[in-house]
Design a protein around this motif. Structure first.
Motif, PDB file in Angstrom:
ATOM      1  N   THR A  12       0.827  -1.202   0.000  1.00  0.00           N
ATOM      2  CA  THR A  12       0.000   0.000   0.000  1.00  0.00           C
ATOM      3  C   THR A  12       0.860   1.250   0.000  1.00  0.00           C
ATOM      4  O   THR A  12       0.639   2.191  -0.764  1.00  0.00           O
ATOM      5  CB  THR A  12      -0.933   0.014   1.225  1.00  0.00           C
ATOM      6  OG1 THR A  12      -1.775  -1.131   1.197  1.00  0.00           O
ATOM      7  CG2 THR A  12      -1.806   1.274   1.231  1.00  0.00           C
ATOM      8  N   ARG A  13       1.866   1.268   0.879  1.00  0.00           N
ATOM      9  CA  ARG A  13       2.762   2.419   0.954  1.00  0.00           C
ATOM     10  C   ARG A  13       3.557   2.578  -0.343  1.00  0.00           C
ATOM     11  O   ARG A  13       3.737   3.691  -0.857  1.00  0.00           O
ATOM     12  CB  ARG A  13       3.713   2.246   2.137  1.00  0.00           C
ATOM     13  CG  ARG A  13       4.719   3.375   2.314  1.00  0.00           C
ATOM     14  CD  ARG A  13       4.053   4.683   2.645  1.00  0.00           C
ATOM     15  NE  ARG A  13       3.624   4.740   4.037  1.00  0.00           N
ATOM     16  CZ  ARG A  13       2.985   5.778   4.566  1.00  0.00           C
ATOM     17  NH1 ARG A  13       2.695   6.836   3.799  1.00  0.00           N
ATOM     18  NH2 ARG A  13       2.603   5.776   5.827  1.00  0.00           N
ATOM     19  N   ALA A  14       4.030   1.475  -0.896  1.00  0.00           N
ATOM     20  CA  ALA A  14       4.842   1.533  -2.112  1.00  0.00           C
ATOM     21  C   ALA A  14       4.035   2.038  -3.304  1.00  0.00           C
ATOM     22  O   ALA A  14       4.501   2.879  -4.077  1.00  0.00           O
ATOM     23  CB  ALA A  14       5.427   0.154  -2.419  1.00  0.00           C
ATOM     24  N   VAL A  15       2.829   1.537  -3.463  1.00  0.00           N
ATOM     25  CA  VAL A  15       2.021   1.949  -4.607  1.00  0.00           C
ATOM     26  C   VAL A  15       1.551   3.400  -4.447  1.00  0.00           C
ATOM     27  O   VAL A  15       1.371   4.118  -5.429  1.00  0.00           O
ATOM     28  CB  VAL A  15       0.825   0.989  -4.809  1.00  0.00           C
ATOM     29  CG1 VAL A  15      -0.288   1.254  -3.808  1.00  0.00           C
ATOM     30  CG2 VAL A  15       0.288   1.080  -6.231  1.00  0.00           C
ATOM     31  N   THR A  16       1.389   3.855  -3.203  1.00  0.00           N
ATOM     32  CA  THR A  16       1.037   5.257  -2.970  1.00  0.00           C
ATOM     33  C   THR A  16       2.150   6.176  -3.456  1.00  0.00           C
ATOM     34  O   THR A  16       1.894   7.192  -4.112  1.00  0.00           O
ATOM     35  CB  THR A  16       0.767   5.505  -1.475  1.00  0.00           C
ATOM     36  OG1 THR A  16      -0.362   4.723  -1.065  1.00  0.00           O
ATOM     37  CG2 THR A  16       0.470   6.976  -1.218  1.00  0.00           C
TER      38      THR A  16
END
Length: 450
Positions: free
Chosen positions: A311-315
């Protein structure tokens, strides 16, 4: 990590991008066709469009909230529950749309009177608005059904429906406004009638696709009061968030009216120019929102599955896409600014004023890219409460500055500078502060009736 995220973002964002480019053409087609009827008619459309977009925009949670909830349930591995929740969202859309239609038709004259645009402009605005309110139910059903499909990671079907609906809208509007063969020209009323017909048919197509998917998973098509209430409760914060955004746009339009004497030629030119500029801004906002739609679907699915690190990476990756897209749309808008006015109006005063306004709007596009992406991420995470409070803070900061600018004789161009710097700038700060924390990354999915 960027490469697989890019593929997933593009798989969802490209069809959403094309659909969102097509959707604003409902209004762009009306603006182009009505603009050649006269400046007063275009100014009337400007007033009616702000009111109608506010009424519909307040219900955008039907798409955004449904996308997030359906995506979470899909990520948790429960497709049947996802479709059940989606159908309850559709029934909520029918209920809200019916109430909005009745209230809108009855209050048309009062709503237009709030802007005090002058008798001629008010007459055209009332004609367009009363007819357009009849399309509220299909418009809201379209929002809810589109949200279901996006939550299911399907952005292609809304694309196909948007393109076909938009083509039909343009053909109907041209025929009904100017008349073709035995069909009489109805003026501004014809544009509203054509749009309503296209909206009804588009809603029917989307509803058929969602209903078929629900039957395949043996999900109930009937309304369930508890499920409808759940969808309504989830949307309250998003309604407040959207209300603050629409209030800011209403304040901006009111400020435009305040830049000249009521009913004066200057006010008509300012209103017509602002309508065209805001229509183009909305068009580009929907373009940038394509990545935000991917953010809603991906964020909801990842958090529903309990995957915090992706989630953090794709954000981070989507944020890079948002900034880049904003730069591109800004350059394109600046490039067409000197020439695009001729497509919408024969009034040279409107064309001349439109150029500097669009150049200001172009400079704000990279900031808009950040705002739309992070807004989508937090909506997908179900972080509506923060978005509501953040929206209120931004409105409190922006409204006095906009009104002061208008009353002090700043003019339309300066007002757009304030819109870009204060309104969009404040939204950017509020969203970046939240995105840097971990409070919005709540995992899991709620229980839904079988």
């Amino acid at each position: 990590m960027a490469r697989p995220h890019d593929r997933e973002i593009l798989r969802l964002a490209v069809p959403a991008f094309l659909a969102l480019v097509a959707e604003p053409l409902f209004l762009l087609a009306d603006a182009a066709i009505i603009g050649h009827l006269g400046t007063a008619q275009l100014a009337g459309l400007g007033i009616a469009a702000v009111i109608l977009q506010t009424a519909i925009g307040l219900c955008v949670f039907l798409a955004y909230g449904t996308t997030a909830s359906v995506a979470r349930l899909l990520g948790a591995g429960n497709r049947r529950a996802a479709l059940t929740q989606g159908m309850d969202g559709v029934w909520l859309a029918v209920a809200i749309g019916t109430l909005t239609t009745v209230a809108g038709v009855l209050l048309t004259d009062w709503l237009i009177g709030l802007f005090d645009p002058g008798e001629t402009v008010a007459g055209y605005a009332a004609t367009y608005l009363q007819i357009s309110f009849l399309g509220t139910v299909p418009l809201l059903v379209m929002l809810a059904a589109t949200g279901v499909l996006r939550g299911l990671q399907d952005t292609r079907t809304p694309l196909y429906v948007a393109v076909l609906g938009n083509v039909l809208n343009v053909l109907l509007n041209f025929a009904l406004v100017y008349g073709v063969g035995p069909v009489p020209g109805l003026g501004i009323a014809g544009a509203a009638i054509g749009s309503v017909i296209a909206q009804v048919l588009s809603a029917a197509a989307l509803l058929w696709v969602v209903g078929r998917a629900a039957r395949t998973e043996h999900a109930s098509l009937r309304p369930h009061l508890a499920g409808v209430r759940r969808a309504a409760r989830a949307g309250v914060a998003l309604v407040i968030r959207t209300l603050t955004l629409r209030a800011a746009l209403l304040v901006t339009t009111y400020a435009v009216v305040s830049t000249g004497a009521t009913g004066s030629p200057t006010t008509e030119v300012n209103l017509a120019t602002h309508q065209l500029a805001m229509t183009l801004w909305t068009f580009l906002a929907f373009v940038l929102d394509a990545i935000a739609i991917a953010a809603q679907a991906i964020t909801g699915r990842y958090l529903g599955a309990g995957d915090v690190t992706p989630t953090r990476a794709v954000t981070r990756r989507m944020l890079q896409w948002g900034i880049g897209s904003g730069v591109v749309t800004g350059v394109l808008l600046a490039g067409v600014a000197p020439f695009i006015g001729v497509l919408f109006t024969p009034d040279q005063a409107v064309r001349d004023l439109l150029v500097p306004v669009l150049l200001v709007a172009a400079l704000a596009q990279p900031v808009a890219g950040i705002v739309f992406v992070l807004d989508g991420v937090l909506i997908g995470a179900g972080d509506g409460a923060y978005l509501a409070w953040g929206g209120l803070a931004v409105l409190v900061a922006y409204a006095p500055v906009a009104l002061l600018t208008a009353t002090s004789g700043g003019g339309l161009v300066v007002l757009w500078v304030v819109f870009g710097a204060v309104f969009m700038g404040a939204r950017c700060v509020v969203l970046l502060l939240r995105a840097h924390s971990d409070r919005w990354m709540v995992t899991g999915a709620p229980a839904v009736r079988p």
